[in-house]
Design an enzyme around this catalytic site. Structure first.
Site, PDB file in Angstrom:
ATOM      1  N   ASP A  22      50.832 -35.597  37.822  1.00  0.00           N
ATOM      2  CA  ASP A  22      51.258 -34.336  38.423  1.00  0.00           C
ATOM      3  C   ASP A  22      50.131 -33.791  39.300  1.00  0.00           C
ATOM      4  OD1 ASP A  22      52.964 -32.231  38.961  1.00  0.00           O
ATOM      5  OD2 ASP A  22      52.114 -30.993  37.380  1.00  0.00           O
ATOM      6  N   GLU A  79      56.397 -36.730  40.908  1.00  0.00           N
ATOM      7  CA  GLU A  79      57.466 -35.855  41.320  1.00  0.00           C
ATOM      8  C   GLU A  79      57.728 -36.008  42.805  1.00  0.00           C
ATOM      9  OE1 GLU A  79      58.411 -31.619  39.173  1.00  0.00           O
ATOM     10  OE2 GLU A  79      56.497 -31.929  40.131  1.00  0.00           O
ATOM     11  N   ASP A 103      49.583 -28.634  33.356  1.00  0.00           N
ATOM     12  CA  ASP A 103      49.822 -29.775  34.250  1.00  0.00           C
ATOM     13  C   ASP A 103      49.995 -31.079  33.473  1.00  0.00           C
ATOM     14  OD1 ASP A 103      49.679 -28.132  36.477  1.00  0.00           O
ATOM     15  OD2 ASP A 103      47.509 -28.369  36.639  1.00  0.00           O
TER      16      ASP A 103
END
Ligand SMILES: [Zn+2]
Length: 384
Positions: A189, A273, A353
């Site tokens: 991330d 992502e 995170d």
């Protein structure tokens, strides 16, 4: 054998005369680009925008050469490639118009924005011959072959950078150098304070030199704006600024490569992502860190390196990855300023995170129908 496409870039060592010839070609290409864009604009104004195409402009090239004989001195495929660039710019413009956006009209390219020209068919006008690059109508230019070229060169692009001229060969059929399988997967991330964090909680910090380089860039930028337009002192300041930019770009690319290699060594599959970076940059909170970190650029590097190493990079659609609990699936709403995920349902306490990186991994594995897609109850017990 698995093969991929790869670009190899080398520094050129032109004589002053050759440099002059390269400048002339670059100048002509830029002029043609702007003229072709102008023509498209006129067509577009008359409502013919979508029909007017690359082929129409290409068909007019003989007329151009008749009217402007200097274009006969530029290799014909290089000229055609300029029109292709216009076509690509326009296609992107129309795609956005169709999507209901209101993009700015494609911009005309000033001297400082148009840096390169391309021989689209290697061997036709440009060919590498030992340590010499042979360019038709320009000459034989020595280059620094610091690493061997692999695969089959397809195109050659000549570019002008702050410290000189370069050639990039786009090669097909480059043999891959597969890494041994590790049996491990991970999610990553984008951190707000760090560059990235993995599902195992490993952190890659933002390199410190970014801040320092940024300060120096600002200083160089100020120096340019202080000096009088058109003056020699300003030209000098512009040169220094361009070098600083180049330096920052190189440091960043280097950092991206190192980070990508480290990740790929330890995991067979990496989930991340699928962020719409363009949308995120509009968000003021995130703008700075995102553009700093050059996340999109990193993803490109990571994906290219993964293909080369026989690894997988899988993007998952973003959906509550920072909100949901990676331990039990409970949605724990939190604003950006809340840095720790605290789940009252299962008791998981974790860096925000890291929790997101785990969710990204679960989501990716669920998408692929593999790996640790186990009922939430059976997931790794939270460490408290
Ligand atoms: Zn939980």
């Amino acid at each position: 054998m698995v093969v991929v496409r790869k670009t190899y870039k080398y520094r050129l060592n032109p004589t002053p005369e050759q440099e002059q010839a390269l400048e002339v070609v670059l100048h002509r290409c830029r002029t043609l680009y702007n003229v072709a864009l102008e023509q498209r604009k006129a067509w577009w104004g008359r409502g013919q925008g979508i029909g007017a195409s690359y082929h129409q402009q290409k068909a007019e090239l003989p007329d151009l050469k008749a009217a402007c004989p200097e274009y006969a001195q530029v290799h014909s495929q290089v000229v055609q490639d300029v029109l292709l660039r216009v076509e690509r710019t326009y296609a992107a413009f129309f795609r956005r118009v169709k999507a209901g956006e209101t993009p700015g009209y494609p911009r005309f390219q000033g001297k400082d924005r148009y840096h390169s020209f391309t021989y689209p068919q290697y061997g036709n006008g440009a060919v590498l011959d030992g340590g010499i690059l042979s360019l038709s109508k320009i000459g034989r230019i020595p280059l620094r072959l610091h690493r061997p070229l692999e695969g089959t060169p397809k195109t050659a692009t000549i570019s002008k950078e702050a410290d000189g001229w370069y050639v990039s060969f786009s090669c097909a059929e480059v043999p891959t150098h597969l890494l041994p399988l590790t049996g491990r997967e991970t999610g990553i991330d984008v951190g707000l304070k760090v560059f990235l964090i993995t599902a195992e909680g490993e952190i890659v910090a933002n390199p410190r030199h970014y801040r320092k380089a940024e300060r120096e860039l600002k200083k160089a930028q100020k120096r340019v704006s202080r000096r009088k337009k058109g003056s020699n002192r300003r030209k000098k300041a512009v040169k220094i600024l361009a070098r600083k930019h180049q330096h920052v770009r190189r440091q960043r690319t280097d950092f991206h490569h190192q980070t990508a290699i480290a990740l790929l060594r330890t995991s067979d599959t990496i989930y991340l992502e699928d962020l719409q970076v363009r949308n995120m940059v509009r968000n003021h909170h995130l703008a700075k860190s995102i553009s700093d970190a050059g996340w999109a650029a990193f993803r490109t590097v990571l994906e290219a390196k993964a293909a080369w190493a026989g690894r997988r990079v899988i993007a998952v659609p973003p959906a509550f990855t920072s909100q949901d609990c990676s331990g039990c699936g409970e949605r724990v709403k939190k604003s950006l300023s809340v840095r720790t995920h605290v789940c009252h349902s299962c008791g998981l306490v974790m860096d925000r995170d890291e929790n997101a990186a785990r969710n990204i991994q679960w989501a990716g594995q669920a998408l692929r129908g593999v790996g640790a897609v186990v009922p939430a109850m059976n997931r790794e017990a939270p460490s408290l």
